[in-house]
Design a protein around this motif. Structure first.
Motif, PDB file in Angstrom:
ATOM      1  N   SER A   1      53.721  -3.164 -52.382  1.00 18.33           N
ATOM      2  CA  SER A   1      52.392  -2.538 -52.342  1.00 18.33           C
ATOM      3  C   SER A   1      52.221  -1.532 -53.454  1.00 18.33           C
ATOM      4  O   SER A   1      53.180  -0.868 -53.875  1.00 18.33           O
ATOM      5  CB  SER A   1      52.171  -1.842 -50.999  1.00 18.33           C
ATOM      6  N   VAL A   2      50.979  -1.394 -53.890  1.00 21.61           N
ATOM      7  CA  VAL A   2      50.659  -0.440 -54.939  1.00 21.61           C
ATOM      8  C   VAL A   2      49.203  -0.017 -54.778  1.00 21.61           C
ATOM      9  O   VAL A   2      48.346  -0.816 -54.381  1.00 21.61           O
ATOM     10  CB  VAL A   2      50.898  -1.062 -56.344  1.00 21.61           C
ATOM     11  N   PHE A   3      48.940   1.253 -55.027  1.00 16.68           N
ATOM     12  CA  PHE A   3      47.558   1.702 -55.077  1.00 16.68           C
ATOM     13  C   PHE A   3      47.011   1.397 -56.463  1.00 16.68           C
ATOM     14  O   PHE A   3      47.705   1.586 -57.472  1.00 16.68           O
ATOM     15  CB  PHE A   3      47.453   3.194 -54.765  1.00 16.68           C
TER      16      PHE A   3
ATOM     17  N   TRP B   1      41.895   1.361 -54.350  1.00 10.73           N
ATOM     18  CA  TRP B   1      42.169   0.307 -53.377  1.00 10.73           C
ATOM     19  C   TRP B   1      43.674   0.237 -53.143  1.00 10.73           C
ATOM     20  O   TRP B   1      44.463   0.741 -53.946  1.00 10.73           O
ATOM     21  CB  TRP B   1      41.683  -1.059 -53.899  1.00 10.73           C
ATOM     22  N   ILE B   2      44.049  -0.388 -52.017  1.00  8.40           N
ATOM     23  CA  ILE B   2      45.443  -0.726 -51.769  1.00  8.40           C
ATOM     24  C   ILE B   2      45.612  -2.217 -52.055  1.00  8.40           C
ATOM     25  O   ILE B   2      44.731  -3.020 -51.728  1.00  8.40           O
ATOM     26  CB  ILE B   2      45.875  -0.404 -50.318  1.00  8.40           C
ATOM     27  N   PHE B   3      46.714  -2.568 -52.689  1.00  3.13           N
ATOM     28  CA  PHE B   3      47.002  -3.963 -53.006  1.00  3.13           C
ATOM     29  C   PHE B   3      48.402  -4.261 -52.484  1.00  3.13           C
ATOM     30  O   PHE B   3      49.388  -3.708 -52.985  1.00  3.13           O
ATOM     31  CB  PHE B   3      46.922  -4.175 -54.515  1.00  3.13           C
ATOM     32  N   THR B   4      48.496  -5.089 -51.457  1.00  2.00           N
ATOM     33  CA  THR B   4      49.769  -5.436 -50.844  1.00  2.00           C
ATOM     34  C   THR B   4      50.017  -6.930 -51.001  1.00  2.00           C
ATOM     35  O   THR B   4      49.197  -7.746 -50.579  1.00  2.00           O
ATOM     36  CB  THR B   4      49.801  -5.059 -49.356  1.00  2.00           C
ATOM     37  N   VAL B   5      51.139  -7.263 -51.597  1.00  2.00           N
ATOM     38  CA  VAL B   5      51.526  -8.655 -51.819  1.00  2.00           C
ATOM     39  C   VAL B   5      52.612  -9.012 -50.809  1.00  2.00           C
ATOM     40  O   VAL B   5      53.557  -8.236 -50.612  1.00  2.00           O
ATOM     41  CB  VAL B   5      52.025  -8.863 -53.264  1.00  2.00           C
ATOM     42  N   GLN B   6      52.476 -10.177 -50.177  1.00  2.00           N
ATOM     43  CA  GLN B   6      53.358 -10.549 -49.080  1.00  2.00           C
ATOM     44  C   GLN B   6      54.088 -11.847 -49.392  1.00  2.00           C
ATOM     45  O   GLN B   6      53.537 -12.755 -50.018  1.00  2.00           O
ATOM     46  CB  GLN B   6      52.537 -10.742 -47.801  1.00  2.00           C
ATOM     47  N   GLY B   7      55.325 -11.915 -48.932  1.00  2.00           N
ATOM     48  CA  GLY B   7      56.089 -13.151 -49.013  1.00  2.00           C
ATOM     49  C   GLY B   7      56.834 -13.370 -47.717  1.00  2.00           C
ATOM     50  O   GLY B   7      57.433 -12.438 -47.177  1.00  2.00           O
ATOM     51  N   ALA B   8      56.772 -14.581 -47.188  1.00  2.00           N
ATOM     52  CA  ALA B   8      57.461 -14.927 -45.950  1.00  2.00           C
ATOM     53  C   ALA B   8      58.636 -15.851 -46.250  1.00  2.00           C
ATOM     54  O   ALA B   8      58.802 -16.327 -47.372  1.00  2.00           O
ATOM     55  CB  ALA B   8      56.488 -15.598 -44.978  1.00  2.00           C
ATOM     56  N   ALA B   9      59.470 -16.085 -45.236  1.00  2.00           N
ATOM     57  CA  ALA B   9      60.630 -16.971 -45.354  1.00  2.00           C
ATOM     58  C   ALA B   9      61.591 -16.512 -46.446  1.00  2.00           C
ATOM     59  O   ALA B   9      62.245 -17.324 -47.101  1.00  2.00           O
ATOM     60  CB  ALA B   9      60.184 -18.413 -45.611  1.00  2.00           C
TER      61      ALA B   9
END
Length: 474
Positions: free
Chosen positions: A215-217, A261-269
């Protein structure tokens, strides 16, 4: 899931003392609920609290995106009536769930139209600070920071207080209480405390789909209008088309602060996103969503990239303990900690506090002996709210390749899911505005989910099974 009962005034005179372990969202809201019944409420936390909205050691996931669902906002406003007004005055934003949010699911982009269902958008430090400030203004509530709880004190089958340590002086002491509430979060030590007192620990279930966040603002151009104020494209899991979207997703939405803004990048598995700007931008590009690419191209990173990987769903079954001490209850993440990607944590903390207020209204007084039976009644009542969130969170995580299910430390096979039906349910609700509004009210935890399993909905989906299936991305 209405919280209107929390708005009732407690008719009896307040008396006695309650102790809350943990001063985060769950602890502050529990204190607000308890203040309606007890003359004194002491909130203990090992952290030092910031004097303004800021990150703190005890909330390491505060750097990442957080969502306060409409049900959470409603619950907080019932306990702290100035919350929404104060938050907006200080810079939080209100968003229409159906008009301002772009939400991509297995059946594509969900519909958008004007609607009255609104949420408050702000960072976790901002929301927590606002709640704590308002709770701290209530007569009888006292915060005691830099204080660690060492264990529970017990007499005649009843918890009578806690043993504590002052983190500055190192001095240890005992604090008496008529009721003790554990709101200390995922790392609650209550299971071991109960064992030390001769009581059984709760059964514990965990579901880990190996998610990770970066995550990063970010700052966006002044006056920037991408056509939305929040966008979410989650990893779509097994059954989705090949490509990055199976295990990769992201969220972005407006925060307090100018053009921030908040920017959150997600990864699963285990497909974890990187922690550097160049790597993060390249990772997001593989999701393959043009709307995401266009937005990210406008972002200026204004904070270090923060990483978070503690995303295991964890349920401790305090509702069904064979034996328990009286006058000790648990709520928030101490009981059920959900994968944060689903945005249920703060809202369940608020609903838990409302539930505690309601149960306390049903006891004749807050004398220790009059609280007999409260602990079991509260935990069972709370469990009813927990189960929908648990099934939602774990049901999605079961679709992730390599998901691990553990019960009391023993690996279990993942249950056969209802993915085919769930996909068609999303397609079904997206076709009709009224139905979609009801669905969003349900996911926002202000409407009971029972209607989703009713004959009318199930029969309609089964009757149109093939056509709905064509709307699902494959």
């Amino acid at each position: 899931m209405s919280t209107s009962s929390a708005q009732q005034e407690t008719p009896r005179e307040r008396s006695g003392r309650a102790i809350v372990i943990g001063g985060s969202m769950a602890g502050s809201l529990a204190a607000a609920a308890l203040s309606r019944h007890f003359a004194e409420v002491t909130v203990l936390d090992r952290d030092a609290f910031p004097e303004k909205p800021d990150h703190r050691k005890g909330v390491p996931h505060g750097h990442h995106f957080h969502a306060l669902l409409a049900g959470g906002r409603e619950a907080i406003d019932s306990l702290l009536p100035d919350f929404s007004r104060r938050a907006v005055e200080d810079g939080a934003h209100t968003l229409s769930v159906t008009a301002d949010v772009r939400y991509r699911q297995r059946c594509g982009w969900m519909p958008r139209f004007p609607g009255a269902l609104e949420v408050v958008m702000a960072s976790r430090p901002f929301i927590e600070w606002t709640v704590r400030e308002l709770a701290g203004q209530i007569d009888g509530i006292h915060y005691r920071p830099r204080t660690s709880v060492l264990g529970l004190r017990l007499a005649d089958g009843r918890v009578t207080g806690v043993s504590v340590k002052d983190e500055q002086s190192g001095a240890e002491s005992d604090l008496d209480a008529d009721l003790v509430v554990d709101a200390s979060g995922r790392n609650s030590k209550a299971s071991s405390w109960l064992r030390e007192l001769g009581y059984p620990s709760p059964s514990e279930t965990t579901v880990n789909a190996h998610w990770g966040y970066s995550s990063v603002f970010v700052r966006v151009p002044k006056g920037w209008d991408p056509g939305f104020r929040a966008m979410y494209t989650p990893p779509l899991g097994e059954g989705a088309p090949e490509g990055g979207a199976r295990t990769r997703g992201c969220a972005m939405w407006v925060q307090e602060g100018e053009d921030r803004w908040i920017f959150t990048v997600q990864g699963a598995a285990g497909d974890y996103p990187p922690r550097d700007e160049a790597g993060l931008r390249a990772y997001v590009a593989t999701i393959g969503v043009a709307e995401v690419d266009a937005a990210v191209a406008e972002f200026e990173f204004i904070s270090p990239v923060q990483v978070w990987r503690d995303t295991t769903n964890r349920l401790r079954d305090y509702a069904n303990l064979a034996m328990r001490p009286e006058n000790f209850v648990l709520l928030g993440d101490s009981v059920a900690a959900f994968n944060p990607v689903y945005g249920q944590g703060m809202t369940m903390a608020a609903i838990s506090a409302v539930t505690l207020d309601r149960e306390l209204q049903n006891v004749p007084s807050t004398r220790p002996d009059a609280l007999a039976g409260l602990a079991e009644r509260f935990q069972k009542s709370l469990d009813g709210s927990i189960q929908f969130c648990w099934s939602t969170s774990t049901g999605q995580d079961y679709r992730v390749p390599g998901v691990e299910l553990m019960v009391d430390g023993q690996a279990q096979p993942s249950p056969a899911g209802e993915a085919e039906f769930s996909d068609r349910l999303l397609a079904f609700v997206s076709r009709d505005r009224e139905t979609y509004e009801k669905f969003m009210e349900t996911t926002q935890l202000i409407r009971s989910p029972e209607w989703l399993a009713g004959d009318e909905v199930v029969s309609a989906i089964q009757a149109d099974w093939d056509e709905l299936g064509k709307l699902v991305l494959r």
